[in-house]
Design a protein around this motif. Structure first.
Motif, short mmCIF file in Angstrom:
data_model
loop_
_atom_site.label_atom_id
_atom_site.label_comp_id
_atom_site.label_asym_id
_atom_site.label_seq_id
_atom_site.Cartn_x
_atom_site.Cartn_y
_atom_site.Cartn_z
N LEU A 167 0.84 -1.21 0.00
CA LEU A 167 0.00 0.00 0.00
C LEU A 167 0.88 1.26 0.00
N ASN A 168 1.99 1.21 0.74
CA ASN A 168 2.89 2.36 0.82
C ASN A 168 3.54 2.69 -0.52
N THR A 169 3.67 1.69 -1.40
CA THR A 169 4.26 1.99 -2.71
C THR A 169 3.26 2.73 -3.60
N ILE A 170 1.98 2.59 -3.30
CA ILE A 170 0.95 3.31 -4.08
C ILE A 170 0.68 4.66 -3.43
N ARG A 171 0.47 4.62 -2.11
CA ARG A 171 0.22 5.85 -1.34
C ARG A 171 1.48 6.70 -1.33
N GLY A 172 1.32 7.95 -1.54
CA GLY A 172 2.50 8.82 -1.46
C GLY A 172 3.24 8.93 -2.78
N LYS A 208 1.64 7.23 -6.23
CA LYS A 208 0.66 7.21 -7.33
C LYS A 208 -0.67 7.82 -6.90
N MET A 209 -0.92 7.81 -5.59
CA MET A 209 -2.20 8.29 -5.05
C MET A 209 -1.86 9.05 -3.76
N THR A 210 -2.11 10.34 -3.73
CA THR A 210 -1.70 11.11 -2.53
C THR A 210 -2.89 11.90 -1.99
N MET A 211 -2.76 12.29 -0.74
CA MET A 211 -3.87 13.00 -0.09
C MET A 211 -3.33 14.23 0.62
N ILE A 212 -4.03 15.36 0.51
CA ILE A 212 -3.66 16.53 1.31
C ILE A 212 -4.81 16.85 2.26
N PHE A 213 -4.44 17.32 3.43
CA PHE A 213 -5.42 17.49 4.51
C PHE A 213 -5.61 18.97 4.84
N GLN A 214 -6.68 19.21 5.61
CA GLN A 214 -7.02 20.57 6.03
C GLN A 214 -5.89 21.20 6.85
N ASP A 215 -5.30 20.40 7.74
CA ASP A 215 -4.26 20.94 8.62
C ASP A 215 -2.90 20.41 8.18
N PRO A 216 -2.08 21.29 7.54
CA PRO A 216 -0.80 20.81 7.01
C PRO A 216 0.12 20.26 8.09
N MET A 217 -0.07 20.72 9.33
CA MET A 217 0.84 20.26 10.39
C MET A 217 0.66 18.77 10.70
N THR A 218 -0.48 18.20 10.30
CA THR A 218 -0.66 16.77 10.53
C THR A 218 0.18 15.95 9.54
N SER A 219 0.58 16.57 8.43
CA SER A 219 1.36 15.84 7.43
C SER A 219 2.83 16.21 7.44
N LEU A 220 3.17 17.40 7.97
CA LEU A 220 4.58 17.81 7.98
C LEU A 220 5.19 17.40 9.32
N CYS A 256 5.78 13.36 -6.66
CA CYS A 256 5.93 12.08 -7.37
C CYS A 256 5.01 11.98 -8.58
N GLU A 257 4.36 13.09 -8.91
CA GLU A 257 3.43 13.13 -10.04
C GLU A 257 2.37 12.03 -9.93
N PRO A 258 1.53 12.12 -8.89
CA PRO A 258 0.52 11.08 -8.67
C PRO A 258 -0.55 11.09 -9.76
N GLU A 259 -1.20 9.94 -9.91
CA GLU A 259 -2.29 9.88 -10.89
C GLU A 259 -3.60 10.30 -10.25
N LEU A 260 -3.64 10.24 -8.91
CA LEU A 260 -4.86 10.65 -8.19
C LEU A 260 -4.47 11.48 -6.97
N LEU A 261 -5.03 12.68 -6.90
CA LEU A 261 -4.82 13.54 -5.73
C LEU A 261 -6.15 13.70 -4.99
#
Ligand code: SF4
Length: 329
Positions: free
Chosen positions: A83-88, A90-102, A170-175
């Motif tokens: 799953l980690n090879t796809i997530r991040g 080919k398929m990535t997600m951005i959240f409301q609060d950037p501090m949860t991802s940084l 990583c130029e995902p196919e789905l954001l």
């Protein structure tokens, strides 16, 4: 066209001390290559949890069933390393609060390059060069100097841009963007949406925009799926949702937007009542308590999302509404 993402009969349940909560109740949909789909609904309607389940990011008390295929690969139940090879990448997600991802103690450069080194096998040097290009692309001024700073040295808007750069590097196919601009002030919000629009125009990436704000959808998306109590109640093009909504809930949402373009229609209408308790959903239509058109069948039988025109679907026992807004039974 083969969908980038194909979800079938997905449910998400959370176990809580008060009993199970049905957050998503058997949703099915496809996201096609290059399209931008708005997922609209009130807080708690299940829109974020649907995509957290797709990404394998549900909280530990949550469980997803059904199927979610990314380009044919089943994501539900997939082993974490695969799953980690796809997530991040080919398929990535951005959240409301950037501090949860940084990560607060890591420089932006490390956070941007790590994914390229890990997923794409790039050298540190090439990854850094690409990170610089991405920061420029999301319009971070003085990107070279900024690359070696920590997240706390960036404003909220700039952090959100960094997170978009991270999601796109990583130029995902789905954001999947979950309320990416809600926490920002109006000016920065407009800049972020403009940026998303530019990015969409530049590539073949598919975008899912999760939002409670129909204004965001109008500016960015070509298709809309409206969610209520863990189910989709209407799907249509953006034009159809705004000019010919056919589900009473969608009509309520559209009626609650200020219409400065239509003199005499500036008055806003609110949808009365509250969404149902997800622990005790009614047998029939989940919107029955708030609907002005409820009749016997709505209480006895839950409507299914059914196609009623090319590219359009709704889950309502009514025939619909005519061009003047009169109900058709
Ligand atoms: Fe209203 Fe009945 Fe349609 Fe539900 S099924 S939205 S209660 S008319």
């Amino acid at each position: 066209m083969t969908p980038v993402l194909s979800v079938k009969d997905m449910t998400v349940r959370f176990s809580t001390p008060e009993g199970p909560v049905s957050a998503v109740n058997g949703v099915s949909f496809d996201i096609l290559k290059g399209e931008c789909v708005g997922i609209v609904g009130e807080s708690g309607s299940g829109k974020s949890q649907t995509f957290m389940a797709v990404m394998g990011l549900l909280a530990s008390n949550g469980k997803a069933t059904g199927s979610a295929k990314f380009k044919g690969d089943e994501l539900v139940g997939m082993k974490r390393d695969k799953l980690n090879t796809i997530r991040g990448s080919k398929m990535t997600m951005i959240f409301q609060d950037p501090m949860t991802s940084l990560t607060p103690h890591l420089k932006i450069s490390r956070q941007l390059t790590e994914v390229l080194v890990l997923h794409k096998g790039m050298s540190e040097r090439d990854a850094r060069a690409k990170a610089l290009i991405m920061l420029d692309r999301v319009k971070i001024p003085d990107a070279k100097r900024r690359l070696d700073q920590y997240p706390h040295e960036f404003s909220g808007g700039m952090r959100q841009r960094v997170m978009i750069a991270m999601a796109l590097i990583c130029e995902p196919e789905l954001l999947i963007a979950d309320e990416p601009s809600t926490a920002l002030d109006v000016t920065v919000q407009a800049q972020i949406l403009e940026l998303m629009q530019e990015l969409r125009a530049q590539g073949n990436m598919s975008i899912v925009m999760i939002t409670h704000d129909l204004g965001v959808v109008a500016g960015l998306c070509n298709r809309v799926m409206v969610m209520y109590a863990g189910e989709f109640c209407e799907t249509a093009s953006v034009d159809e949702i705004f000019h010919d909504p056919q589900h009473p809930y969608t009509r309520g949402l559209v009626g609650s937007i200020p219409r400065l373009d239509k003199p005499g229609e500036e008055r806003l209408t609110a949808i009365r009542g509250q969404p149902p308790n997800l622990q005790h959903l009614p047998k029939g239509c989940t919107f029955q308590e708030r609907c002005d058109y409820v009749f016997d069948r709505c209480i006895a039988e839950r409507p299914k999302l059914l196609a009623f025109a090319e590219g359009r679907g709704k889950s309502c026992h009514l025939k619909g509404f005519d061009a003047k807004g009169e109900v058709l039974r």
